[in-house]
Design an enzyme around this catalytic site. Structure first.
Site, PDB file in Angstrom:
ATOM      1  N   GLU A   1      12.816  -9.159   2.030  1.00  0.00           N
ATOM      2  CA  GLU A   1      12.106  -8.071   2.625  1.00  0.00           C
ATOM      3  C   GLU A   1      12.805  -6.681   2.415  1.00  0.00           C
ATOM      4  O   GLU A   1      14.117  -6.817   2.927  1.00  0.00           O
ATOM      5  CB  GLU A   1      11.885  -8.355   3.860  1.00  0.00           C
ATOM      6  CG  GLU A   1      10.884  -7.266   4.488  1.00  0.00           C
ATOM      7  CD  GLU A   1      10.548  -7.674   6.063  1.00  0.00           C
ATOM      8  OE1 GLU A   1      10.928  -8.842   6.613  1.00  0.00           O
ATOM      9  OE2 GLU A   1      10.358  -6.423   6.714  1.00  0.00           O
TER      10      GLU A   1
ATOM     11  N   ASN B   1       8.230  -5.304  -0.622  1.00  0.00           N
ATOM     12  CA  ASN B   1       8.086  -4.560   0.233  1.00  0.00           C
ATOM     13  C   ASN B   1       6.661  -4.359   0.580  1.00  0.00           C
ATOM     14  O   ASN B   1       5.997  -3.569  -0.093  1.00  0.00           O
ATOM     15  CB  ASN B   1       8.921  -3.164  -0.435  1.00  0.00           C
ATOM     16  CG  ASN B   1       8.504  -1.876   0.822  1.00  0.00           C
ATOM     17  OD1 ASN B   1       7.982  -1.866   1.735  1.00  0.00           O
ATOM     18  ND2 ASN B   1       9.173  -0.806   0.258  1.00  0.00           N
TER      19      ASN B   1
ATOM     20  N   TYR C   1      11.393   8.867   1.647  1.00  0.00           N
ATOM     21  CA  TYR C   1      11.432   7.585   0.814  1.00  0.00           C
ATOM     22  C   TYR C   1      11.819   8.125  -0.802  1.00  0.00           C
ATOM     23  O   TYR C   1      12.097   7.304  -1.524  1.00  0.00           O
ATOM     24  CB  TYR C   1       9.900   7.650   0.297  1.00  0.00           C
ATOM     25  CG  TYR C   1       9.110   7.041   1.471  1.00  0.00           C
ATOM     26  CD1 TYR C   1       9.643   5.730   2.132  1.00  0.00           C
ATOM     27  CD2 TYR C   1       8.059   7.547   2.223  1.00  0.00           C
ATOM     28  CE1 TYR C   1       8.939   5.218   3.178  1.00  0.00           C
ATOM     29  CE2 TYR C   1       7.176   6.950   3.147  1.00  0.00           C
ATOM     30  CZ  TYR C   1       7.708   5.907   3.784  1.00  0.00           C
ATOM     31  OH  TYR C   1       6.979   5.409   4.792  1.00  0.00           O
TER      32      TYR C   1
ATOM     33  N   HIS D   1      12.893  -2.478   2.840  1.00  0.00           N
ATOM     34  CA  HIS D   1      12.288  -1.275   3.258  1.00  0.00           C
ATOM     35  C   HIS D   1      13.149  -0.042   2.831  1.00  0.00           C
ATOM     36  O   HIS D   1      14.307  -0.260   2.857  1.00  0.00           O
ATOM     37  CB  HIS D   1      12.049  -1.267   4.788  1.00  0.00           C
ATOM     38  CG  HIS D   1      11.027  -2.186   5.337  1.00  0.00           C
ATOM     39  ND1 HIS D   1       9.643  -2.287   4.983  1.00  0.00           N
ATOM     40  CD2 HIS D   1      11.361  -3.575   5.828  1.00  0.00           C
ATOM     41  CE1 HIS D   1       9.190  -3.489   5.387  1.00  0.00           C
ATOM     42  NE2 HIS D   1      10.183  -4.074   5.961  1.00  0.00           N
TER      43      HIS D   1
ATOM     44  N   PRO E   1       0.801  -1.343  -0.009  1.00  0.00           N
ATOM     45  CA  PRO E   1      -0.022  -0.121  -0.021  1.00  0.00           C
ATOM     46  C   PRO E   1       0.773   1.051   0.134  1.00  0.00           C
ATOM     47  O   PRO E   1       1.805   1.554   0.600  1.00  0.00           O
ATOM     48  CB  PRO E   1      -0.852  -0.116   1.458  1.00  0.00           C
ATOM     49  CG  PRO E   1      -0.731  -1.388   1.680  1.00  0.00           C
ATOM     50  CD  PRO E   1       0.351  -2.097   0.966  1.00  0.00           C
ATOM     51  N   ASN E   2       0.420   2.284  -0.918  1.00  0.00           N
ATOM     52  CA  ASN E   2       0.940   3.681  -0.928  1.00  0.00           C
ATOM     53  C   ASN E   2       1.953   3.745  -1.763  1.00  0.00           C
ATOM     54  O   ASN E   2       2.582   4.931  -1.927  1.00  0.00           O
ATOM     55  CB  ASN E   2       0.853   4.261   0.503  1.00  0.00           C
ATOM     56  CG  ASN E   2      -0.373   4.280   1.217  1.00  0.00           C
ATOM     57  OD1 ASN E   2      -1.390   4.792   0.610  1.00  0.00           O
ATOM     58  ND2 ASN E   2      -0.314   3.734   2.226  1.00  0.00           N
TER      59      ASN E   2
ATOM     60  N   ALA F   1       3.150  -0.965   5.048  1.00  0.00           N
ATOM     61  CA  ALA F   1       2.436  -0.977   6.419  1.00  0.00           C
ATOM     62  C   ALA F   1       1.785  -2.531   6.753  1.00  0.00           C
ATOM     63  O   ALA F   1       1.999  -2.789   7.814  1.00  0.00           O
ATOM     64  CB  ALA F   1       1.319   0.119   6.624  1.00  0.00           C
TER      65      ALA F   1
ATOM     66  N   ARG G   1      12.437   4.570  13.201  1.00  0.00           N
ATOM     67  CA  ARG G   1      11.190   5.225  13.352  1.00  0.00           C
ATOM     68  C   ARG G   1      10.235   4.706  14.326  1.00  0.00           C
ATOM     69  O   ARG G   1      10.733   4.083  15.436  1.00  0.00           O
ATOM     70  CB  ARG G   1      10.433   4.889  11.748  1.00  0.00           C
ATOM     71  CG  ARG G   1      11.413   5.487  10.745  1.00  0.00           C
ATOM     72  CD  ARG G   1      10.830   5.240   9.404  1.00  0.00           C
ATOM     73  NE  ARG G   1       9.403   6.110   9.226  1.00  0.00           N
ATOM     74  CZ  ARG G   1       8.726   5.943   8.131  1.00  0.00           C
ATOM     75  NH1 ARG G   1       9.079   5.125   7.267  1.00  0.00           N
ATOM     76  NH2 ARG G   1       7.703   6.603   7.967  1.00  0.00           N
TER      77      ARG G   1
ATOM     78  N   ARG H   1       5.346  12.093  -2.891  1.00  0.00           N
ATOM     79  CA  ARG H   1       5.071  12.738  -1.621  1.00  0.00           C
ATOM     80  C   ARG H   1       6.450  12.274  -0.615  1.00  0.00           C
ATOM     81  O   ARG H   1       7.166  11.361  -0.826  1.00  0.00           O
ATOM     82  CB  ARG H   1       3.929  12.137  -0.953  1.00  0.00           C
ATOM     83  CG  ARG H   1       2.583  12.444  -1.821  1.00  0.00           C
ATOM     84  CD  ARG H   1       2.083  13.903  -1.394  1.00  0.00           C
ATOM     85  NE  ARG H   1       0.811  14.014  -1.956  1.00  0.00           N
ATOM     86  CZ  ARG H   1       0.644  14.396  -3.090  1.00  0.00           C
ATOM     87  NH1 ARG H   1       1.634  14.617  -3.974  1.00  0.00           N
ATOM     88  NH2 ARG H   1      -0.568  14.608  -3.704  1.00  0.00           N
TER      89      ARG H   1
HETATM   90  O1  CA2 Z   1      10.342   2.034   4.464  1.00  0.00           O
HETATM   91  C1  CA2 Z   1       9.237   1.316   3.775  1.00  0.00           C
HETATM   92  O2  CA2 Z   1       9.883   0.972   2.735  1.00  0.00           O
HETATM   93  C2  CA2 Z   1       8.086   0.980   4.438  1.00  0.00           C
HETATM   94  O3  CA2 Z   1       7.809  -0.271   3.925  1.00  0.00           O
HETATM   95  C3  CA2 Z   1       7.319   2.106   3.840  1.00  0.00           C
HETATM   96  C4  CA2 Z   1       5.651   1.751   4.181  1.00  0.00           C
HETATM   97  C5  CA2 Z   1       5.765   2.063   5.769  1.00  0.00           C
HETATM   98  O4  CA2 Z   1       4.592   1.730   6.312  1.00  0.00           O
HETATM   99  C6  CA2 Z   1       6.794   0.937   6.351  1.00  0.00           C
HETATM  100  O5  CA2 Z   1       6.525   1.034   7.740  1.00  0.00           O
HETATM  101  C7  CA2 Z   1       8.112   1.096   5.728  1.00  0.00           C
HETATM  102  C8  CA2 Z   1       5.020   3.193   3.602  1.00  0.00           C
HETATM  103  C9  CA2 Z   1       4.951   3.240   2.367  1.00  0.00           C
HETATM  104  C10 CA2 Z   1       4.382   4.514   1.994  1.00  0.00           C
HETATM  105  O6  CA2 Z   1       4.792   4.978   0.662  1.00  0.00           O
HETATM  106  C11 CA2 Z   1       4.717   6.297   0.517  1.00  0.00           C
HETATM  107  C12 CA2 Z   1       5.761   6.792  -0.465  1.00  0.00           C
HETATM  108  C13 CA2 Z   1       5.796   8.074  -1.025  1.00  0.00           C
HETATM  109  C14 CA2 Z   1       4.851   8.984  -0.280  1.00  0.00           C
HETATM  110  C15 CA2 Z   1       3.920   8.471   0.465  1.00  0.00           C
HETATM  111  C16 CA2 Z   1       3.973   7.023   0.885  1.00  0.00           C
END
Ligand code: CA2
Length: 147
Positions: free
Chosen positions: A99, A75, A24, A101, A11-12, A78, A108, A19
């Site tokens: 895996e 990846n 990221y 991240h 997701p996301n 969440a 965090r 963003r």
């Molecule tokens: O650090 C990572 O790759 C995460 O898997 C990213 C997840 C987060 O919930 C994990 O704890 C760590 C969130 C992905 C959201 O991706 C976005 C990318 C750009 C802008 C907004 C969200």
């Protein structure tokens, strides 16, 4: 025959590069796909990148990988921290699982410190930015060459 690696994203992650660049980075998922495809070509691996915002769809993608992929890079976003369903699906996959991240989840919030997926993964990469996907791909090439 060329082996295929599936790169699954939760997701996301479709928002990557659009963003929160301070967390990221500025690369998009399309950039990740292009970089991994280019690296894969040098390693003799084909790569296929997928993304979904839906847990069940990711479970379906892992099931498809059982027949189509020699290894998985995932990846789960969440869902890393919540999804027993993704862990169960990965446990039904026979090849290596890595895996990734993008951020260093251990730097965090504490809810990001636990991962269900880590119970299955051969390796976990966090905090290398999007280069983490390429690091995982290199390690997979080493492991698959030995089989
Ligand atoms: O650090 C990572 O790759 C995460 O898997 C990213 C997840 C987060 O919930 C994990 O704890 C760590 C969130 C992905 C959201 O991706 C976005 C990318 C750009 C802008 C907004 C969200």
């Amino acid at each position: 025959m060329t082996k295929t690696v599936h790169i699954l994203n939760g997701p996301n992650l479709n928002l990557l590069g659009q963003r929160q660049p301070e967390i990221y980075g500025r690369e998009t998922l399309a950039d990740v796909e292009a970089a991994c495809a280019a690296l894969g070509a040098t390693l003799g691996l084909q790569v296929r990148l997928m993304q979904s915002n839906h847990e069940g769809a990711i479970v379906d993608q892992i099931h498809a990988a059982r027949h189509e992929a020699a290894a998985i890079i995932i990846n789960p976003g969440a869902l890393t921290h919540t999804s027993v369903a993704i862990l169960d699906a990965l446990n039904a996959f026979e090849g290596p699982v890595f895996e990734v991240h993008i951020s260093n989840v251990h730097k965090r919030e504490s809810f990001r410190h636990h991962s269900f997926v880590s119970l299955r993964a051969e390796g976990v990469i966090a905090g290398l930015g999007t280069e983490g996907y390429q690091a995982a791909l290199r390690r997979i090439a080493t492991l698959l060459a030995a089989t």
